[in-house]
Write an enzyme that holds these catalytic residues in place. Structure first.
Site, PDB file in Angstrom:
ATOM      1  N   GLU A  85       0.798  -1.215   0.000  1.00 47.39           N
ATOM      2  CA  GLU A  85       0.000   0.000   0.000  1.00 47.39           C
ATOM      3  C   GLU A  85       0.842   1.281   0.000  1.00 47.39           C
ATOM      4  O   GLU A  85       0.470   2.266  -0.637  1.00 47.39           O
ATOM      5  CB  GLU A  85      -0.929   0.014   1.234  1.00 47.39           C
ATOM      6  N   SER A 348     -33.097 -34.768  43.466  1.00 45.45           N
ATOM      7  CA  SER A 348     -32.308 -35.481  44.478  1.00 45.45           C
ATOM      8  C   SER A 348     -30.842 -35.082  44.513  1.00 45.45           C
ATOM      9  O   SER A 348     -30.046 -35.728  45.192  1.00 45.45           O
ATOM     10  CB  SER A 348     -32.408 -36.989  44.232  1.00 45.45           C
TER      11      SER A 348
END
Length: 783
Positions: A85, A348
């Protein structure tokens, strides 16, 4: 300010500097051009412990960003970006005169802009200020001015960091880190050459080059970057050739969410002034395995049924995997309801805590004799899940088989208020209806709690009795609370894991897991919790709206899933198991429950080996229905027959003999050869015995009967009655409850028998008296 003037001088002398400064004051940099753009501009990202994003929420401007520094990005990406770039980025003042001259010449020659001559700084200007976008000459001039302004205020590294975090990457995604995580499933610091080139190319045309939608175009753009890197001598030909072999592919973005409900929970808890990156304790790899196991179950789940699962690392109380629902994308299963925190009946699953507390209180040892028979506790008459009764059972057997009546019996002696208070202190709160007080139903699921609190309490069995509050964030404090003693935790864990048999060898080389299931009333909730050395695993299964899920309970639904999850965790044994100093294996005797060396040989009717705590071997709990203890008295005449002192025909001065008897309520299950020799003596013919059956008898069936179906039928039908019952009546066929009637016991019992073989029918009233008939059924041979 001196640095700014130095930059201005570098840009072009005093006049130019004054002009730029005036423009800078008139048109200040946009908010997004600041290194820290402020609250609302950063994406909220919830991270796993290793930094893997779990879920992200867009910022106020609708973008998804994951801020990083230059040091947190792969050098390969920085190489590709700067060489592709803007190779002059480090020395130009925001614009590249050479590139601008080339762009101007192309514009003059062709009549339109061919190349923009943009630098990275100019691209950042377009990103942070949408007002300067466009291809016109005017837009390009505004970009140049913004670029000069950026260079005036920011360092090169700060400008490059803005690009790294805000470059468009398709859709809502901005920045290299978010793109790398979203498309490639890895942090930007781990990018390969091919991946670095791909993410360099994407900002050129973000919507067209998304690898999840246009893989071929994205791959072509990536290869263009790779070719440029080779042409410019940055990467050699072999490296570029290998990089081109990597295929570009990315799955749909939403499919990559992990622990979405855990992330949502933290988002809701986050304060506005907190950092936008929230790091959790979740293990991304373990979370993925958990979610895959759950996904494999979806096809067999009934409609509207969901699953919640939680895995907590015991040592540091850190939540390593969190699934609040079975499939976050399935609205039919109330997927957005987090059932890790949903309040439901635990069934339980509280029984291990009850027996551990009873051990600490000196009420029991691991082989204490408990009663599994119909009982009434002040109007509360619990039954077992399978509706059968076994008579005499040990603590170990009662816990392993999750028997209800023995648990209620122990809770009444311990005290439900004390039980609930102890759990609450350790972080497991039992929510009761308004104005209700703790009662005996607690141990069968009479209160409500959630999976997170339950798992936190269960960690005590792997942490020497100390429970924790599970932590979802690294910053949360470690909260530890003693729940039971180290010895009690060891004994209960041995019962759940190894059967509670002191003589059984430790399975050091195997996957050891102590687990317990639970099912709430009406099959609304199925639970399973498992404890290993390293992790505690909790599973909830049911419908989030609380409607029943018939046929699904803890043992057949939640427990297999919990074991499958445990199998994905790998080796769990951290160190050889050691017995705490407070725990010893001691031979004990039934029915008295005392140590063998404290029991007379004639009173030791059954030998057991028990885990005991602090050297204590507490006796069998007092008989509720007898005013005497388990040491009874008999009189024997000179002929060796039993008699009674008040019998007129008794011999002169019969001998008084003490013997050990079984508790009243288990008498129907005790065979003659299991009783004391004194009880087996014949009675003197002139002295009627006072037996448990006195005054209670079964009418309609004689002992020893052989029953056959009527011609043409395949079953036997009976109508029976018990005469003389007091305080209620229970009928048991081979130990299984088959009916019960009111206080007077006057109602008939209708039985249909379709199984051949020996049978035993027992009528047991509320005073512990029983009548028993043994018979057999024969079925005709098949034609």
């Amino acid at each position: 300010m001196k640095r700014h003037w130095a930059k201005l001088a570098a840009i072009g002398g005093g006049t130019a500097a004054a002009l730029v400064l005036a423009l800078d004051l008139a048109f200040p940099l946009p908010r997004m051009a600041r290194p820290d753009p402020g609250p609302g501009q950063s994406t909220l990202v919830v991270l796993a412990a290793d930094g893997t994003p779990l879920r992200a929420w867009a910022s106020e401007d609708g973008a998804l960003r994951h801020p990083v520094t230059l040091a947190e990005v792969s050098p390969l990406y920085l190489q590709a970006l700067l060489n592709y770039e803007d190779r002059a980025f480090r020395w130009h003042p925001g614009v590249n005169p050479k590139a601008l001259a080339r762009a101007a010449w192309q514009w003059a020659r062709h009549g339109h802009i061919v190349s923009g001559g943009s630098t990275l700084t100019m691209q950042v200007a377009r990103i942070v200020d949408p007002g300067v976008q466009g291809k016109s000459v005017g837009a390009k001039l505004r970009q140049i001015l913004r670029a000069l302004q950026l260079e005036l205020h920011l360092s090169k590294d700060e400008i490059l960091t803005l690009y790294l975090n805000q470059a468009p990457m398709g859709g809502m995604i901005e920045g290299v880190e978010m793109a790398s995580r979203a498309y490639l499933g890895k942090p930007a610091k781990d990018l390969s050459h091919a991946e670095a080139a791909l993410l360099t190319a994407m900002p050129q045309s973000p919507s067209r080059l998304r690898p999840d939608r246009a893989a071929a175009r994205a791959q072509a753009a990536r290869d263009k970057v790779l070719d440029r890197m080779q042409t410019r001598g940055v990467w050699d030909a072999a490296t570029v050739k290998d990089a081109k072999l990597e295929r570009v592919f990315a799955p749909p973005l939403r499919a990559q969410w992990l622990a979405p409900l855990a992330a949502e929970r933290l988002r809701q808890q986050r304060r506005p002034d907190e950092d936008a990156l929230i790091r959790t304790t979740i293990d991304a790899g373990l979370q993925m395995r958990l979610e895959q196991v759950l996904a494999d179950r979806i096809g067999v789940l009934p409609v509207k049924v969901s699953i919640a699962a939680l895995i907590v690392e015991n040592e540091h109380a850190e939540i390593r995997a969190y699934a609040g629902s079975v499939d976050f994308g399935d609205a039919s299963r109330a997927a957005h309801v987090d059932m890790v925190r949903g309040l439901r009946s635990p069934g339980s699953t509280l029984k291990p805590f009850l027996y551990a507390m009873a051990l600490d209180q000196g009420l029991i040892h691991s082989e204490s004799l408990l009663i599994d028979a119909p009982q009434n506790f002040g109007g509360y008459a619990p039954g077992n899940f399978q509706a059968d009764f076994s008579g005499p059972v040990s603590v170990s057997e009662a816990l392993q088989r999750s028997l209800n009546v023995p648990a209620v019996d122990v809770l009444e002696r311990l005290g439900p208020a004390r039980f609930a208070a102890r759990l609450r202190t350790a972080g497991l709160r039992l929510r009761l209806p308004q104005d209700a007080q703790p009662n005996l139903s607690l141990i069968l699921g009479g209160g409500s709690t959630n999976l997170e609190e339950l798992v936190g309490a269960y960690t005590a069995f792997a942490r020497r009795g100390i429970a924790v509050r599970p932590r979802l964030r690294e910053s949360e404090p470690l909260v530890e609370t003693p729940l039971v003693s180290e010895g009690a935790a060891f004994i209960v864990r041995e019962i759940l894991e190894n059967g509670g048999r002191p003589g059984a060898p430790f399975r050091e080389s195997e996957q050891r897991i102590a687990w317990k299931t639970g099912t709430s009333f009406g099959f609304r909730d199925a639970w399973a919790v498992g404890v290993t050395d390293r992790y505690t695993i909790g599973i909830w299964m049911g419908r989030p709206d609380g409607t029943p899920n018939p046929g699904h309970f803890g043992a057949n639904s939640a427990a297999p899933l919990m074991k499958d999850i445990a199998a994905t965790l790998g080796p769990q044994q951290l160190a050889p198991r050691r017995v705490p100093a407070t725990v010893k294996a001691v031979p004990v005797c039934w029915p008295l429950g005392l140590a063998e060396n404290l029991t007379a040989p004639a009173e030791c009717l059954q030998h057991r080996l028990a885990w005991t705590l602090d050297g204590s071997t507490p006796p069998t709990l007092p008989d509720r229905l007898s005013g005497t203890g388990l040491i009874d008295v008999a009189w024997v005449d000179r002929q060796g027959r039993r008699t009674r002192p008040d019998c007129a025909a008794a011999s002169v001065e019969p001998e008084r003999v003490e013997f050990a008897r079984w508790p009243t309520l288990v008498q129907p299950w005790i065979e003659p050869d299991e009783r004391s020799p004194v009880e087996r003596l014949a009675w003197s013919g002139d002295c009627a015995p006072r037996t448990a059956t006195q005054g209670l008898r079964i009418v309609g069936l004689e002992p020893g009967s052989v029953l056959r179906p009527a011609p043409g039928h395949r079953q036997v039908e009976l109508a029976l009655q018990a005469v003389g019952a007091q305080q209620g009546l229970s009928w048991l066929l081979n130990g299984q409850a088959v009916g019960g009637v009111g206080a007077n016991g006057g109602g008939p019992l209708k039985l249909t028998l379709a199984r051949a073989g020996s049978q035993s029918l027992t009528a047991l009233d509320g005073r512990g008296r029983y009548a028993q008939v043994k018979f057999s059924v024969q079925m005709p041979s098949a034609p």
